[in-house]
Write an enzyme that holds these catalytic residues in place. Structure first.
Site, PDB file in Angstrom:
ATOM      1  N   SER A   1       0.820  -1.194   0.000  1.00 22.30           N
ATOM      2  CA  SER A   1       0.000   0.000   0.000  1.00 22.30           C
ATOM      3  C   SER A   1       0.851   1.240   0.000  1.00 22.30           C
ATOM      4  O   SER A   1       1.506   1.509   0.984  1.00 22.30           O
ATOM      5  CB  SER A   1      -0.872   0.105   1.223  1.00 22.30           C
ATOM      6  N   CYS A   2       0.801   1.974  -1.083  1.00 27.60           N
ATOM      7  CA  CYS A   2       1.474   3.259  -1.168  1.00 27.60           C
ATOM      8  C   CYS A   2       0.631   4.154  -2.062  1.00 27.60           C
ATOM      9  O   CYS A   2      -0.229   3.676  -2.782  1.00 27.60           O
ATOM     10  CB  CYS A   2       2.881   3.120  -1.742  1.00 27.60           C
ATOM     11  N   THR A   3       0.890   5.443  -2.008  1.00 23.26           N
ATOM     12  CA  THR A   3       0.246   6.393  -2.908  1.00 23.26           C
ATOM     13  C   THR A   3       1.315   7.374  -3.365  1.00 23.26           C
ATOM     14  O   THR A   3       2.048   7.917  -2.531  1.00 23.26           O
ATOM     15  CB  THR A   3      -0.890   7.147  -2.207  1.00 23.26           C
TER      16      THR A   3
ATOM     17  N   GLU B   1       6.002   1.842  -5.770  1.00 28.89           N
ATOM     18  CA  GLU B   1       4.551   1.796  -5.698  1.00 28.89           C
ATOM     19  C   GLU B   1       4.133   0.397  -6.151  1.00 28.89           C
ATOM     20  O   GLU B   1       4.346   0.021  -7.313  1.00 28.89           O
ATOM     21  CB  GLU B   1       3.950   2.862  -6.629  1.00 28.89           C
TER      22      GLU B   1
ATOM     23  N   ARG C   1      -8.410   6.858  -4.829  1.00 27.16           N
ATOM     24  CA  ARG C   1      -7.306   7.744  -4.441  1.00 27.16           C
ATOM     25  C   ARG C   1      -6.913   8.666  -5.589  1.00 27.16           C
ATOM     26  O   ARG C   1      -6.646   9.860  -5.388  1.00 27.16           O
ATOM     27  CB  ARG C   1      -6.110   6.908  -3.975  1.00 27.16           C
TER      28      ARG C   1
END
Length: 475
Positions: free
Chosen positions: A6-8, A99, A247
């Site tokens: 989980s990254c943004t 990511e 997102r």
């Protein structure tokens, strides 16, 4: 060692920012609420016949003899100080890795992930110390993926003062990269993001040499009129429309509000133009956001907190966030700034460090499994523990603290910039020493502001306790 899932990320071209900076930024959210991180500097070194050997996959990669100095954000000792995540080297080249993305089963059927390849854990180690431009970074990492393969699907960002690039891997050995237009921004959640590839435009696209023939050989492209990498390689599942696309939707809602699209749309564009010039503060707001001013905000809508319809950008798995800013309006000796936040980003400030430094504050170098207020990571994690149970009572005070820290940070940058501008005839060593000392002063001051806030919150929490009993309460 577990894969981060989980990254943004957000990437911004130089003509899309208020001051002409390039920006690549990302939240590293880890795989659980606890994942200690550090912020350190690796000094330049010469090591003939050096190798990188992965402790997990066993891949052995020969390295160039000369490694440049670079900043990075490694995990704790249990991860062998790998997962360096992001940094800026002495040539003012920035890298953020990675990511997490996902390759669909059809593509994987013909190019499976490998067990002994180059994964996220070591990408910064084998690339960032050895590149002199963002474009070089793409080429080096791409060639390593082709040669050694990878056991994960990932997106990786590179930047220098002129260009911003985003590279995505596919299967075990394939990849493409796209240059973000100077006047645009791009948001990358945990899915394949790059869309149409123009194989005639080598200024703005790069790819592995076998990709076009591979896709044609195995009939992987369902649209003969285009080469849409997202459609060819990516997944298109129900999980994507609730975990990933919202997102991107929210970021574009913030910066391009005239664009009307649903948070569950499968066609949200990767490249977008903002309705204004973007600042570091805009990027911070996005990376610490949780669908504010929408019905999906879990902090203001109790029903949303219970059902968690969409995966929030700020959440308890936040570990470390970085904004890698390469400026064009100052001399290269102090142009690169790494903004670092730890803990839960809705509550934590971003602390600026000049990249041309020799070391970081002691508390940023500490991050192991033991809770300690001598560690910046654990200090900011503890802050989130204090705030969350009393969010509505504390959030105004926390927001004021974060705004004060940001104003202080910007003032410090302006002050130090002016001082360094008068030192440009001094030796490089003198300038590096000055930037190191001033960065530590800035970080230490924000640490003190944080501890003062925490003292206030502890006292306020005690006064909010409902478990009290006074004489006469039973009468």
């Amino acid at each position: 060692m577990k894969k981060r899932t989980s990254c943004t990320a957000i990437l911004v071209g130089k003509d899309a920012t208020v001051d002409g900076s390039t920006i690549i930024a990302r939240n590293e959210d880890g795989y659980a609420p606890i994942g200690p991180k550090k912020f350190v500097v690796h000094n330049a070194k010469t090591e003939a016949n050096g190798y990188f050997v992965s402790p997990t996959t066993g891949v052995k990669i020969p390295l160039p003899a000369q490694a440049m100095r670079y900043t990075c954000e490694p995990s704790d000792e249990s991860d062998n100080n790998l997962y360096e995540e992001a940094g800026i080297n002495e040539k003012n080249v920035a890298m953020s890795a990675t990511e997490t993305t996902f390759t669909n089963q059809r593509f994987l059927g013909f190019d499976p992930l490998v067990d002994d390849g180059l994964n996220e854990e070591g990408m910064v180690n084998v690339v960032l110390p050895f590149i002199s431009s963002a474009r070089e970074g793409v080429k080096r990492l791409g060639s390593l993926i082709e040669q050694y393969g990878t056991g994960e699907s990932n997106g990786i960002a590179f930047s220098d003062n002129q260009e911003v690039w985003y590279l995505e891997t596919a299967g075990g050995h394939h990849w493409v990269a796209q240059r973000i237009p100077d006047d645009a921004y791009a948001i990358a959640p945990n899915q394949v993001n790059i869309q149409n590839i123009d194989f005639s435009d080598t200024d703005n696209f790069m790819w592995d040499k076998n990709l076009p023939d591979f896709v044609e050989k195995y009939n992987l492209n369902k649209d003969p009129e285009s080469f849409n990498f997202r459609n060819i390689v990516g997944t298109n599942s129900e999980s994507d429309i609730y975990y990933n696309t919202p997102r991107a939707w929210y970021g574009q809602k913030l910066f391009s509000p005239e664009v009307k699209q649903a948070p569950t749309s499968r066609d949200i564009p990767f490249i977008q133009r903002a309705n204004r010039k973007l600042s570091v503060e805009d990027v911070e707001y996005f990376l610490s956001s949780h669908y504010q001013e929408t019905e999906y905000d879990p902090f203001t809508n109790p029903k949303e907190l219970d059902k968690q319809t969409f995966r929030s950008i700020a959440l308890d798995r936040n570990q470390i966030s970085h904004i890698l800013q390469i400026r064009n309006n100052v001399d290269a000796k102090y142009a690169a700034i790494e903004w670092v936040a730890m803990g839960f980003f809705a509550y934590s400030p971003y602390v600026p460090f000049y990249a041309n430094i020799e070391t970081t504050p002691i508390n940023y170098q500490k991050g192991d499994s033991e809770v300690s207020m001598e560690s910046a990571y654990w200090m900011y994690k503890t802050l989130s523990v204090l705030v969350e149970p009393h969010y509505h009572e504390f959030i105004n005070e926390v927001n004021q603290y974060r705004e004060n820290c940001q104003a202080y940070a910007l003032g410090r940058i302006n002050k130090v910039d002016n001082q360094i501008a008068k030192m440009l005839s001094d030796s490089d060593e003198a300038i590096t020493d000055k930037l190191t000392a001033e960065s530590i002063i800035t970080a230490d001051s924000i640490t003190n502001k944080t501890k003062a806030l925490m003292q206030n919150l502890i006292k306020e929490s005690l006064n909010l306790s409902k478990i009290t009993f006074e004489s006469g309460d039973n009468l």
